[in-house]
Motif scaffolding. Structure first.
Motif, PDB file in Angstrom:
ATOM      1  N   GLU A   1       0.867  -1.056   0.038  1.00 41.53           N
ATOM      2  CA  GLU A   1      -0.079   0.031   0.162  1.00 41.53           C
ATOM      3  C   GLU A   1       1.003   1.292  -0.047  1.00 41.53           C
ATOM      4  OE1 GLU A   1      -3.461  -0.343   0.978  1.00 41.53           O
ATOM      5  OE2 GLU A   1      -3.864   1.656   0.582  1.00 41.53           O
ATOM      6  N   ILE A   2       0.453   2.249  -0.830  1.00 40.97           N
ATOM      7  CA  ILE A   2       1.281   3.419  -0.533  1.00 40.97           C
ATOM      8  C   ILE A   2       0.336   4.731  -0.310  1.00 40.97           C
ATOM      9  CG2 ILE A   2       3.132   4.991  -2.054  1.00 40.97           C
ATOM     10  CD1 ILE A   2       2.888   2.957  -4.336  1.00 40.97           C
ATOM     11  N   ASP A   3       0.861   5.495   0.677  1.00 42.29           N
ATOM     12  CA  ASP A   3       0.278   6.807   0.916  1.00 42.29           C
ATOM     13  C   ASP A   3       1.243   7.698   0.355  1.00 42.29           C
ATOM     14  OD1 ASP A   3      -2.027   5.712   1.992  1.00 42.29           O
ATOM     15  OD2 ASP A   3      -1.354   6.033   4.032  1.00 42.29           O
ATOM     16  N   VAL A   4       0.732   8.802  -0.286  1.00 43.96           N
ATOM     17  CA  VAL A   4       1.689   9.813  -0.806  1.00 43.96           C
ATOM     18  C   VAL A   4       1.119  11.091  -0.217  1.00 43.96           C
ATOM     19  CG1 VAL A   4       2.560  11.170  -2.740  1.00 43.96           C
ATOM     20  CG2 VAL A   4       1.640   8.820  -3.017  1.00 43.96           C
ATOM     21  N   LEU A   5       2.189  11.929   0.287  1.00 40.61           N
ATOM     22  CA  LEU A   5       2.055  12.876   0.920  1.00 40.61           C
ATOM     23  C   LEU A   5       3.058  14.108   0.271  1.00 40.61           C
ATOM     24  CD1 LEU A   5       2.013  12.667   4.780  1.00 40.61           C
ATOM     25  CD2 LEU A   5       0.256  13.738   3.352  1.00 40.61           C
TER      26      LEU A   5
ATOM     27  N   PRO B   1      17.608   2.334  -3.274  1.00 35.45           N
ATOM     28  CA  PRO B   1      17.228   1.892  -4.652  1.00 35.45           C
ATOM     29  C   PRO B   1      16.098   0.937  -4.257  1.00 35.45           C
ATOM     30  CG  PRO B   1      19.289   0.757  -3.822  1.00 35.45           C
ATOM     31  CD  PRO B   1      18.926   1.826  -2.873  1.00 35.45           C
ATOM     32  N   ALA B   2      16.109   0.180  -3.238  1.00 33.80           N
ATOM     33  CA  ALA B   2      14.974  -0.627  -3.162  1.00 33.80           C
ATOM     34  C   ALA B   2      14.580  -0.849  -1.579  1.00 33.80           C
ATOM     35  CB  ALA B   2      15.300  -1.929  -3.378  1.00 33.80           C
ATOM     36  N   TRP B   3      13.210  -0.962  -1.117  1.00 29.96           N
ATOM     37  CA  TRP B   3      12.711  -0.904   0.247  1.00 29.96           C
ATOM     38  C   TRP B   3      12.433  -2.210   0.613  1.00 29.96           C
ATOM     39  CZ3 TRP B   3      12.787   3.642   2.893  1.00 29.96           C
ATOM     40  CH2 TRP B   3      13.286   4.855   2.159  1.00 29.96           C
ATOM     41  N   SER B   4      13.078  -2.774   1.811  1.00 30.03           N
ATOM     42  CA  SER B   4      12.840  -4.281   2.118  1.00 30.03           C
ATOM     43  C   SER B   4      11.701  -4.013   3.196  1.00 30.03           C
ATOM     44  CB  SER B   4      14.028  -4.765   2.611  1.00 30.03           C
ATOM     45  OG  SER B   4      14.996  -4.843   1.692  1.00 30.03           O
ATOM     46  N   LEU B   5      10.805  -4.568   3.330  1.00 22.88           N
ATOM     47  CA  LEU B   5       9.691  -4.398   4.172  1.00 22.88           C
ATOM     48  C   LEU B   5       9.243  -5.694   4.983  1.00 22.88           C
ATOM     49  CD1 LEU B   5       7.295  -2.064   2.206  1.00 22.88           C
ATOM     50  CD2 LEU B   5       8.728  -1.311   3.853  1.00 22.88           C
ATOM     51  N   ASP B   6       9.434  -5.918   6.177  1.00 18.93           N
ATOM     52  CA  ASP B   6       9.093  -7.045   6.879  1.00 18.93           C
ATOM     53  C   ASP B   6       7.417  -7.187   6.654  1.00 18.93           C
ATOM     54  OD1 ASP B   6      11.357  -8.235   7.621  1.00 18.93           O
ATOM     55  OD2 ASP B   6      11.464  -7.079   9.456  1.00 18.93           O
ATOM     56  N   ALA B   7       6.997  -8.487   7.160  1.00 17.12           N
ATOM     57  CA  ALA B   7       5.467  -8.459   7.013  1.00 17.12           C
ATOM     58  C   ALA B   7       4.851  -7.422   7.799  1.00 17.12           C
ATOM     59  CB  ALA B   7       5.304  -9.982   7.585  1.00 17.12           C
ATOM     60  N   GLY B   8       3.758  -6.764   7.447  1.00 14.04           N
ATOM     61  CA  GLY B   8       3.115  -5.548   8.189  1.00 14.04           C
ATOM     62  C   GLY B   8       3.886  -4.294   8.754  1.00 14.04           C
ATOM     63  N   GLU B   9       5.052  -4.362   7.876  1.00 16.50           N
ATOM     64  CA  GLU B   9       5.876  -3.090   8.234  1.00 16.50           C
ATOM     65  C   GLU B   9       5.530  -1.860   7.648  1.00 16.50           C
ATOM     66  OE1 GLU B   9      10.092  -3.705   7.889  1.00 16.50           O
ATOM     67  OE2 GLU B   9      10.536  -1.700   7.984  1.00 16.50           O
ATOM     68  N   VAL B  10       5.803  -0.952   8.184  1.00 13.13           N
ATOM     69  CA  VAL B  10       5.195   0.500   7.523  1.00 13.13           C
ATOM     70  C   VAL B  10       6.523   1.307   7.391  1.00 13.13           C
ATOM     71  CG1 VAL B  10       3.796   2.606   7.842  1.00 13.13           C
ATOM     72  CG2 VAL B  10       2.982   0.512   8.503  1.00 13.13           C
TER      73      VAL B  10
ATOM     74  N   VAL C   1       4.509   4.072  -8.871  1.00 19.84           N
ATOM     75  CA  VAL C   1       4.554   2.709  -8.829  1.00 19.84           C
ATOM     76  C   VAL C   1       5.574   1.889  -8.008  1.00 19.84           C
ATOM     77  CG1 VAL C   1       4.274   0.632 -10.350  1.00 19.84           C
ATOM     78  CG2 VAL C   1       3.865   2.995 -11.362  1.00 19.84           C
ATOM     79  N   ALA C   2       4.890   1.020  -7.176  1.00 15.60           N
ATOM     80  CA  ALA C   2       5.642   0.299  -6.266  1.00 15.60           C
ATOM     81  C   ALA C   2       5.605  -1.175  -6.795  1.00 15.60           C
ATOM     82  CB  ALA C   2       5.266   0.248  -4.744  1.00 15.60           C
ATOM     83  N   ARG C   3       6.609  -1.891  -7.148  1.00 18.23           N
ATOM     84  CA  ARG C   3       6.855  -3.159  -7.861  1.00 18.23           C
ATOM     85  C   ARG C   3       7.494  -4.165  -6.863  1.00 18.23           C
ATOM     86  NH1 ARG C   3       9.396  -1.715 -12.300  1.00 18.23           N
ATOM     87  NH2 ARG C   3       7.808  -0.967 -13.419  1.00 18.23           N
ATOM     88  N   THR C   4       6.833  -5.227  -6.887  1.00 19.19           N
ATOM     89  CA  THR C   4       7.372  -5.944  -5.757  1.00 19.19           C
ATOM     90  C   THR C   4       8.182  -7.225  -6.748  1.00 19.19           C
ATOM     91  OG1 THR C   4       5.546  -7.375  -5.940  1.00 19.19           O
ATOM     92  CG2 THR C   4       5.944  -5.970  -3.882  1.00 19.19           C
ATOM     93  N   GLY C   5       9.081  -7.914  -6.173  1.00 22.04           N
ATOM     94  CA  GLY C   5       9.760  -9.124  -6.673  1.00 22.04           C
ATOM     95  C   GLY C   5       9.019  -9.771  -7.714  1.00 22.04           C
ATOM     96  N   ASP C   6       7.669 -10.131  -7.268  1.00 23.66           N
ATOM     97  CA  ASP C   6       7.060 -11.105  -8.255  1.00 23.66           C
ATOM     98  C   ASP C   6       6.266 -10.255  -9.208  1.00 23.66           C
ATOM     99  OD1 ASP C   6       5.108  -9.661  -6.697  1.00 23.66           O
ATOM    100  OD2 ASP C   6       4.287 -11.628  -6.045  1.00 23.66           O
ATOM    101  N   GLY C   7       6.585  -8.942  -9.484  1.00 22.48           N
ATOM    102  CA  GLY C   7       6.371  -8.161 -10.644  1.00 22.48           C
ATOM    103  C   GLY C   7       4.782  -7.739 -10.354  1.00 22.48           C
ATOM    104  N   SER C   8       4.256  -7.702  -9.280  1.00 19.97           N
ATOM    105  CA  SER C   8       2.815  -7.194  -9.224  1.00 19.97           C
ATOM    106  C   SER C   8       3.029  -5.642  -8.482  1.00 19.97           C
ATOM    107  CB  SER C   8       1.981  -7.707  -7.888  1.00 19.97           C
ATOM    108  OG  SER C   8       2.739  -7.640  -6.815  1.00 19.97           O
ATOM    109  N   GLU C   9       2.237  -4.668  -9.077  1.00 24.25           N
ATOM    110  CA  GLU C   9       2.508  -3.463  -8.797  1.00 24.25           C
ATOM    111  C   GLU C   9       1.206  -2.768  -7.946  1.00 24.25           C
ATOM    112  OE1 GLU C   9       4.581  -2.382 -13.107  1.00 24.25           O
ATOM    113  OE2 GLU C   9       2.589  -1.772 -12.672  1.00 24.25           O
ATOM    114  N   THR C  10       1.665  -1.992  -7.379  1.00 29.47           N
ATOM    115  CA  THR C  10       0.742  -0.920  -6.772  1.00 29.47           C
ATOM    116  C   THR C  10       0.728   0.546  -7.135  1.00 29.47           C
ATOM    117  OG1 THR C  10       0.805  -2.346  -4.652  1.00 29.47           O
ATOM    118  CG2 THR C  10      -0.365  -0.151  -4.540  1.00 29.47           C
ATOM    119  N   VAL C  11      -0.252   1.172  -7.419  1.00 28.66           N
ATOM    120  CA  VAL C  11       0.062   2.325  -8.317  1.00 28.66           C
ATOM    121  C   VAL C  11      -0.724   3.400  -7.338  1.00 28.66           C
ATOM    122  CG1 VAL C  11      -0.631   3.913 -10.068  1.00 28.66           C
ATOM    123  CG2 VAL C  11      -0.335   1.643 -10.497  1.00 28.66           C
ATOM    124  N   ALA C  12      -0.086   4.462  -7.035  1.00 26.73           N
ATOM    125  CA  ALA C  12      -0.655   5.605  -6.086  1.00 26.73           C
ATOM    126  C   ALA C  12      -0.698   6.869  -7.076  1.00 26.73           C
ATOM    127  CB  ALA C  12      -0.013   5.828  -4.994  1.00 26.73           C
TER     128      ALA C  12
END
Lengths: 458, 104
Positions: free
Chosen positions: A352-356, A405-414, A437-448
């Motif tokens: 999930e991305i929130d943009v401010l 360059p990349a953000w590693s997020l643990d489960a549930g991490e903000v 766009v936030a793209r994860t390793g498996d290629g799925s994208e979230t767009v804000a």
């Protein structure tokens, strides 16, 4: 006061007499007990179950995250909750159309908790006649002892219920430790007492009055009924004329119906009605009268089912149709919503991305470029760690820069990320809608989506 | 079934019911409103410039205050409805003095 009003007054006033339902055993009371054990079992045990290193079901309000078995929901997912509530409402319609007030008789928290409270009352004060006698009698030592024992049971159970309830919002093991060390927070204490008191009042004292005077469902369930809906009904054609007789007397020989007028069905009714007067608003379809009557029919040597689950159509000699337009429509809608729900849960973006936007400056001129600064909140709703790459889209020539360059997020991490988006000044003028766009390793994208601002070109 | 023997007992019972009938729907409405409102707004970001008043700084306090606020608002609305609904009819039919309308 008109005659109609006087009737209404008598009805309301009379209904206020305390109901002492007679205890019954039978098929349906066994079903209800099973339902009580399962539902309360789930309620009381669920917070203690752990999944993936945390409480399996935790509505973490302080952190604004809901955890349900490895799925994490954020306020942005509120849509799913709404959807779930629509499904719940439609299920209620569906089951009501099909089988009447099943919910009231077997699953409503009011019924379920009342059942437990009545059970505790019975344990201490005895059967319904003993309870009546005890209430009428003077305050003897015995009465004081029994009443205090009942209160002790009720209050402890209510407090434990409040504790469990709060355990859905504060990790229950932490809550338990806090109670043991007497360091409970103010709101935790308050909600525990609030929910405990509500349970105590509703299940201990208000009981059937909640169903009669406060429950909206009881008022509108009639709209879902039709002639083929399962109801609990007295078979007047078979039972009347009612009258007492000695055991094993063939009813017909005395010109009587099968009802021996023992009034056990009335005594068993938790809402204090006489089912022989026909279907009534007060009836919560608990089937206690069926159990009571079946027992009597057995002893009399008559066939069971003088009071039974049936339909209006069947009582009038017709054949009950189960599949009818109403049921099919409710069923189809319910199925569609359930499938849609499952599919969208399975496919929901896990990042999930929130943009401010940066509040200090609308834009900055950096050399020949225009730069906008944003703060992103990246949230990993997955149960596993994810690596996220960020990019900008829908703005030709734009470059996205961030501290990593990349953000590693643990489960549930903000995580909070500051990004700078830069475009040659010649390429932009005024405001542009852009996508981050936030793209994860498996290629799925979230767009804000957000805005990119630049000076208006002359 | 007993007839009315004691009007004041009836009135007491009626008042008890009225309390339930007002507070309970208000409670349901408040629960729904709280859910929707706080799904959209974070209580700690309610004030101006994202800095809430001190008494709202803790989320649990924010939720609780929000819930009770909604409950009170809804209860006021419910009780006005209750006031407007029943007694006027009773007062008309019985022709009792206006001052006693609210007692039944």
């Amino acid at each position: 006061m008109s005659a109609a009003e006087k009737d209404a007054v008598v009805g309301l006033y009379a209904a206020h007499q305390k109901v002492y339902p007679r205890e019954v055993r039978g098929r349906f009371s066994r079903w209800r007990i099973a339902s009580v054990i399962v539902l309360l079992g789930v309620f009381y045990l669920l917070p203690w179950i752990r999944f993936d290193g945390r409480q399996a079901v935790l509505f973490d309000l302080p952190a604004r995250q809901f955890h349900i078995f490895g799925l994490t929901f954020l306020p942005q997912d509120f849509f799913f909750l709404t959807w779930l509530l629509v499904i719940a409402a439609l299920s209620l319609f569906f089951f009501t159309a099909l089988a009447g007030r099943l919910w009231c008789g077997y699953a409503c928290p009011q019924t379920v908790w009342t059942e437990i409270f009545v059970w505790m009352e019975r344990l201490v004060e005895g059967g319904h006649r003993q309870r009546m006698k005890l209430d009428e009698g003077p305050w003897t030592a015995n009465k004081i002892l029994r009443k205090s024992a009942k209160q002790l049971l009720w209050v402890s159970f209510a407090l434990y219920t409040g504790f469990t309830f709060v355990g859905y919002f504060t990790p229950i093991e932490v809550l338990f430790a806090k109670i043991r060390s007497a360091s409970l927070g103010g709101w935790e204490t308050f909600w525990m007492l609030f929910y405990g008191f509500a349970t105590y009042g509703n299940a201990g004292y208000m009981r059937e009055q909640v169903c009669k005077y406060m429950c909206p469902y009881a008022r509108f369930q009639g709209a879902m009924f039709d002639a083929d809906t399962l109801i609990i009904s007295y078979d007047a054609a078979r039972g009347e004329p009612r009258g007492s007789r000695s055991r094993n007397t063939p009813a017909a020989s005395r010109g009587l119906g099968d009802c021996i007028d023992c009034t056990l069905c009335v005594q068993a009714c938790p809402t204090g009605i006489d089912i022989r007067n026909g279907l009534q608003l007060e009836c919560i379809a608990c089937a206690a009268c069926i159990d009571a009557c079946d027992g009597v029919m057995d002893r009399m040597g008559y066939p069971r089912g003088l009071i039974r689950y049936t339909t209006q159509t069947a009582l009038e000699g017709g054949k009950t149709r189960i599949l009818r337009t109403r049921v099919l429509v409710y069923g189809a809608l319910l199925l569609a919503l359930l499938i849609g729900f499952a599919v969208s849960i399975a496919n929901r973006p896990l990042i999930e991305i929130d943009v401010l936007r940066d509040r200090n400056a609308l834009f900055r001129e950096v050399g020949a470029d225009i730069e906008n600064v944003y703060t992103l909140r990246l949230i990993n709703k997955d149960a596993q760690a994810q690596t996220v790459h960020l990019a900008v889209r829908d703005l030709p020539g734009a470059i996205l820069e961030s501290e990593r360059p990349a953000w590693s997020l643990d489960a549930g991490e903000v995580a909070s990320a500051t990004i700078r988006i830069r475009v040659p000044a010649s390429a932009v003028s005024g405001g542009h809608d852009i996508a981050i766009v936030a793209r994860t390793g498996d290629g799925s994208e979230t767009v804000a989506r957000t805005r990119f601002l630049a000076p208006v070109a002359p | 079934m007993s007839a009315i023997t004691d009007l004041s007992a009836y009135r007491r019972a009626r008042r008890g019911q009225a309390v339930g009938v007002v507070l309970w729907p208000a409670f349901l409405a408040a629960a729904a409103a709280t859910m929707v409102f706080f799904a959209i707004f974070d209580p700690t970001k309610l004030g101006e410039d994202d800095s809430p008043p001190a008494w709202l700084a803790d989320r649990m306090t924010g939720y609780a205050i929000g819930f009770f606020f909604f409950w009170i608002v809804a209860a006021v609305s419910s009780s006005l409805t209750a006031c407007l609904l029943a007694p006027r009819v009773a007062a008309h039919r019985s022709g009792r003095p206006r001052g006693r309308r609210s007692s039944v």
